[in-house]
Design a protein around this motif. Sequence first.
Motif, PDB file in Angstrom:
ATOM      1  N   LYS A 258       0.877  -1.179   0.000  1.00  0.00           N
ATOM      2  CA  LYS A 258       0.000   0.000   0.000  1.00  0.00           C
ATOM      3  C   LYS A 258       0.911   1.224   0.000  1.00  0.00           C
ATOM      4  N   PRO A 259       0.385   2.419  -0.286  1.00  0.00           N
ATOM      5  CA  PRO A 259       1.254   3.607  -0.309  1.00  0.00           C
ATOM      6  C   PRO A 259       2.063   3.739   0.980  1.00  0.00           C
ATOM      7  N   VAL A 260       3.343   4.102   0.824  1.00  0.00           N
ATOM      8  CA  VAL A 260       4.263   4.078   1.961  1.00  0.00           C
ATOM      9  C   VAL A 260       5.109   5.342   1.963  1.00  0.00           C
ATOM     10  N   HIS A 261       5.350   5.878   3.154  1.00  0.00           N
ATOM     11  CA  HIS A 261       6.192   7.059   3.319  1.00  0.00           C
ATOM     12  C   HIS A 261       7.667   6.642   3.259  1.00  0.00           C
ATOM     13  N   VAL A 262       8.422   7.310   2.389  1.00  0.00           N
ATOM     14  CA  VAL A 262       9.876   7.150   2.336  1.00  0.00           C
ATOM     15  C   VAL A 262      10.460   8.554   2.298  1.00  0.00           C
ATOM     16  N   GLY A 263      11.027   9.004   3.408  1.00  0.00           N
ATOM     17  CA  GLY A 263      11.472  10.388   3.487  1.00  0.00           C
ATOM     18  C   GLY A 263      10.291  11.320   3.322  1.00  0.00           C
ATOM     19  N   ASN A 264      10.419  12.294   2.410  1.00  0.00           N
ATOM     20  CA  ASN A 264       9.334  13.228   2.141  1.00  0.00           C
ATOM     21  C   ASN A 264       8.389  12.747   1.048  1.00  0.00           C
ATOM     22  N   LEU A 280      12.528   1.582  -4.906  1.00  0.00           N
ATOM     23  CA  LEU A 280      13.976   1.768  -4.877  1.00  0.00           C
ATOM     24  C   LEU A 280      14.274   3.067  -4.144  1.00  0.00           C
ATOM     25  N   VAL A 281      15.269   3.025  -3.264  1.00  0.00           N
ATOM     26  CA  VAL A 281      15.585   4.165  -2.414  1.00  0.00           C
ATOM     27  C   VAL A 281      17.094   4.381  -2.429  1.00  0.00           C
ATOM     28  N   LYS A 282      17.482   5.640  -2.540  1.00  0.00           N
ATOM     29  CA  LYS A 282      18.891   6.002  -2.385  1.00  0.00           C
ATOM     30  C   LYS A 282      19.006   6.904  -1.165  1.00  0.00           C
ATOM     31  N   MET A 283      19.907   6.546  -0.237  1.00  0.00           N
ATOM     32  CA  MET A 283      20.033   7.287   1.015  1.00  0.00           C
ATOM     33  C   MET A 283      21.492   7.427   1.415  1.00  0.00           C
ATOM     34  N   SER A 284      21.743   8.345   2.315  1.00  0.00           N
ATOM     35  CA  SER A 284      23.090   8.619   2.801  1.00  0.00           C
ATOM     36  C   SER A 284      23.530   7.572   3.815  1.00  0.00           C
ATOM     37  N   VAL A 285      24.780   7.164   3.743  1.00  0.00           N
ATOM     38  CA  VAL A 285      25.312   6.238   4.741  1.00  0.00           C
ATOM     39  C   VAL A 285      25.529   6.935   6.081  1.00  0.00           C
ATOM     40  N   GLU A 286      25.608   8.252   6.067  1.00  0.00           N
ATOM     41  CA  GLU A 286      25.905   8.982   7.293  1.00  0.00           C
ATOM     42  C   GLU A 286      24.708   9.058   8.215  1.00  0.00           C
ATOM     43  N   LYS A 292      16.756  10.030  -3.166  1.00  0.00           N
ATOM     44  CA  LYS A 292      16.054   9.652  -4.392  1.00  0.00           C
ATOM     45  C   LYS A 292      15.156   8.462  -4.112  1.00  0.00           C
ATOM     46  N   THR A 293      13.950   8.487  -4.678  1.00  0.00           N
ATOM     47  CA  THR A 293      13.056   7.336  -4.611  1.00  0.00           C
ATOM     48  C   THR A 293      12.506   7.038  -5.995  1.00  0.00           C
ATOM     49  N   PHE A 294      12.070   5.803  -6.176  1.00  0.00           N
ATOM     50  CA  PHE A 294      11.496   5.374  -7.455  1.00  0.00           C
ATOM     51  C   PHE A 294      10.617   4.165  -7.169  1.00  0.00           C
ATOM     52  N   ALA A 295       9.459   4.103  -7.803  1.00  0.00           N
ATOM     53  CA  ALA A 295       8.540   2.996  -7.575  1.00  0.00           C
ATOM     54  C   ALA A 295       7.948   2.533  -8.890  1.00  0.00           C
ATOM     55  N   GLU A 350      20.636   7.629 -10.860  1.00  0.00           N
ATOM     56  CA  GLU A 350      19.479   8.452 -10.523  1.00  0.00           C
ATOM     57  C   GLU A 350      18.167   7.715 -10.761  1.00  0.00           C
ATOM     58  N   PHE A 351      18.243   6.406 -10.944  1.00  0.00           N
ATOM     59  CA  PHE A 351      17.070   5.544 -11.169  1.00  0.00           C
ATOM     60  C   PHE A 351      16.371   5.831 -12.496  1.00  0.00           C
ATOM     61  N   GLU A 352      17.090   6.361 -13.459  1.00  0.00           N
ATOM     62  CA  GLU A 352      16.536   6.557 -14.798  1.00  0.00           C
ATOM     63  C   GLU A 352      16.789   5.303 -15.627  1.00  0.00           C
ATOM     64  N   LEU A 353      15.748   4.826 -16.308  1.00  0.00           N
ATOM     65  CA  LEU A 353      15.836   3.576 -17.048  1.00  0.00           C
ATOM     66  C   LEU A 353      16.773   3.713 -18.246  1.00  0.00           C
ATOM     67  N   ILE A 354      17.725   2.774 -18.355  1.00  0.00           N
ATOM     68  CA  ILE A 354      18.623   2.699 -19.515  1.00  0.00           C
ATOM     69  C   ILE A 354      18.099   1.674 -20.506  1.00  0.00           C
ATOM     70  N   TRP A 355      17.760   0.484 -20.035  1.00  0.00           N
ATOM     71  CA  TRP A 355      17.106  -0.518 -20.883  1.00  0.00           C
ATOM     72  C   TRP A 355      16.345  -1.505 -20.019  1.00  0.00           C
ATOM     73  N   LEU A 356      15.396  -2.207 -20.670  1.00  0.00           N
ATOM     74  CA  LEU A 356      14.551  -3.201 -20.010  1.00  0.00           C
ATOM     75  C   LEU A 356      14.425  -4.398 -20.930  1.00  0.00           C
ATOM     76  N   ARG A 357      14.632  -5.603 -20.407  1.00  0.00           N
ATOM     77  CA  ARG A 357      14.535  -6.835 -21.187  1.00  0.00           C
ATOM     78  C   ARG A 357      13.633  -7.826 -20.442  1.00  0.00           C
ATOM     79  N   SER A 358      13.051  -8.756 -21.193  1.00  0.00           N
ATOM     80  CA  SER A 358      12.208  -9.778 -20.580  1.00  0.00           C
ATOM     81  C   SER A 358      12.580 -11.149 -21.103  1.00  0.00           C
ATOM     82  N   MET A 359      12.227 -12.161 -20.332  1.00  0.00           N
ATOM     83  CA  MET A 359      12.445 -13.554 -20.724  1.00  0.00           C
ATOM     84  C   MET A 359      11.316 -14.379 -20.120  1.00  0.00           C
ATOM     85  N   GLY A 360      10.921 -15.454 -20.819  1.00  0.00           N
ATOM     86  CA  GLY A 360       9.816 -16.229 -20.290  1.00  0.00           C
ATOM     87  C   GLY A 360       9.498 -17.439 -21.135  1.00  0.00           C
TER      88      GLY A 360
END
Length: 643
Positions: A258-264, A280-286, A292-295, A350-360
């Motif tokens: 269900k919708p979830v809070h991640v940072g702001n 997908l979440v990018k966060m500081s180790v500190e 950055k978030t992406f869903a 930055e979570f921008e798609l470069i390519w997507l492939r499928s198999m099945g």
Amino acid sequence: MKIKSTIIMFLLASTLSVAIKAQHTQADWAKHIVGNETTTFNKIIKNDQAMIATGFWFLGAEFNGITLPNHLGSNALIVKMDFEGNVLWHSTMTGDGYDTFYDIVQDSDNNIILAGWSSSNESIEINGVTVYQPDMEWTSRGVVAKFSGNDGSLLWFKVINPDEEYHELTVSKVAVDEEDNIYISGYSNVGFEIEGIQFPYSQEGWGSLTFLAKLSSEGSVVWGTQFHFVPEGDAGWSMPRAIEAINDTIVFAFQYSKPVHVGNDVLPYEGEGYYDWIGLVKMSVEDASISKTFAFGSTQDQNIADIETDREGNILIAGFFTSESNFSIDGLSPMSYGVEDGYVAKLNSEFELIWLRSMGSEFSSRCFNISISNDNRIFIGGGFDSYTPLYFEGHKLINAESPTNSLAMFQVVLDENGDFEKAFALHGQNINSIVEYKDAIVLDNEMVIAVGPSVDTVQFIENTLFYSDHWAGFLLKWNLSKEFYKIFFEVTDTEGNPLENALVTLDEAPNPYNKHSFYQINQGVYNYQVSLEGYITVSGETEVIDENVTIPVTLLSSTTSMGSPCQVSVKIFPNPASSEMTIQSTVEMMQCQIFDATGKRVFFHNVVSNSLNINTESFPDGFYVILVNTITGTTIRKIQITR
């Protein structure tokens, strides 16, 4: 590379033999946990000298000559081996409940850090020595442990308990940074604390919340964070899928319902709470601050199984999605084949798609793991129903093994651009056989060490059958150095226009998705046929020796005038020809084209005459088709060149 072609024009048929073989590949060697109940290996890592795998067994068991102690529930095995399968050391975690390590990493000193859980009521033992005595019954708790990479001795052991009995807390993912700080992630259905840092359960009802924590190299907590759901609706659940520490950044993948809070941000969700969405979440180790978030997801089921980062810092993700659903990543939908299909995607930092492939396949197929080789190639491991073919981007890779086989494991190898290189499969012998591919490491010489469990009869090693009536853990060495090739057909009409709907069969096998290309080709001679309604069928033969083959084919319209004597008379002589031939027409010719046996145009000339002489010394022996365009129509003639 050599191409031999024999023309069989005007719908002549030929007897063809099947030359495309299924890529069923046995292991160089295989080791098994042999026990009285379920066993498995689930994770494996490596350094320059050795590999370390972790798994579990129930009751008593044996591995590679090592007798594992008999305990109730599941018990964790950690084993360090050289690349030929010789054991260097092993360690165990045992108890009277379920005791398992799910994930494993190593630090700069080659020490081993593991994350897992325990539900034991009486005690937890490491290598037969009690390290923790629980004070809550029927409770699952998270565990983190650090072992010496030299001899497998325990360096420290950390337990994370839930606040209440009869609840569950699991640590399932672990990562380590360049300074040997440790990052753990898991989920719980109740609140808890780690050394004074509180992790509240912030929803009503039975669900779970994902948490992350940073530990020092000695296991002391540095910070902790959670992802909380929006309050509306029923309780949600979430769990981590992967965590990577890259320089000063954590890349984290998890699933949620269900919708979830991640940072702001509030990560979106579509559906009724029955399916996994992927965050997908990018966060500081500190300080765990979110940068950055992406869903992504769909209104049907999907998951993410693994993530890896390549040598350039790009992010590879893999999992499965429901076929023919509205699943997409960054607006791009993968190709579907059956019921469930596997996917692999590359994103930048930055979570921008470069390519997507499928198999099945025609039923269920899933990607389970990703490995990156030293030359940045991508190794995708997964499983499929082996009684139907396995496809990648519409290209058939593995032939069906119907009706004797069931669920098989596959390995697909891609280059860094997501282009296919080769594929391998290992399947069982019976309809009830299952080979599940959990994890892998890639060695420099295209050897893969793969781990997982199997059921029923499997021929891991050639001429050697392994049988188990329950899940049995395997660890095998798989040689993926064999090379395969591709055959491409460029099909056009006489004007050079592509004929995308033309059907190409190779050794009587069509490609139902990409009709003009064939992957996973062994060296050998192949017969082909190219046909399209309204055109004359072309048949031929090609030989694949040591590289990919491209075959240009020009189809001639079957409605083209054949040069009725009352309209025009065209003579070609001599026939057969050797060094020269002459074309004479009763009306003025405008154009002359000559095609060889493969349909390739080998001669073109604009003519304004009733006669044309052609030097044929450079033409190989064989049959040719000549098209002569005149002011009254087109005439087709066949000629043979021989010497």
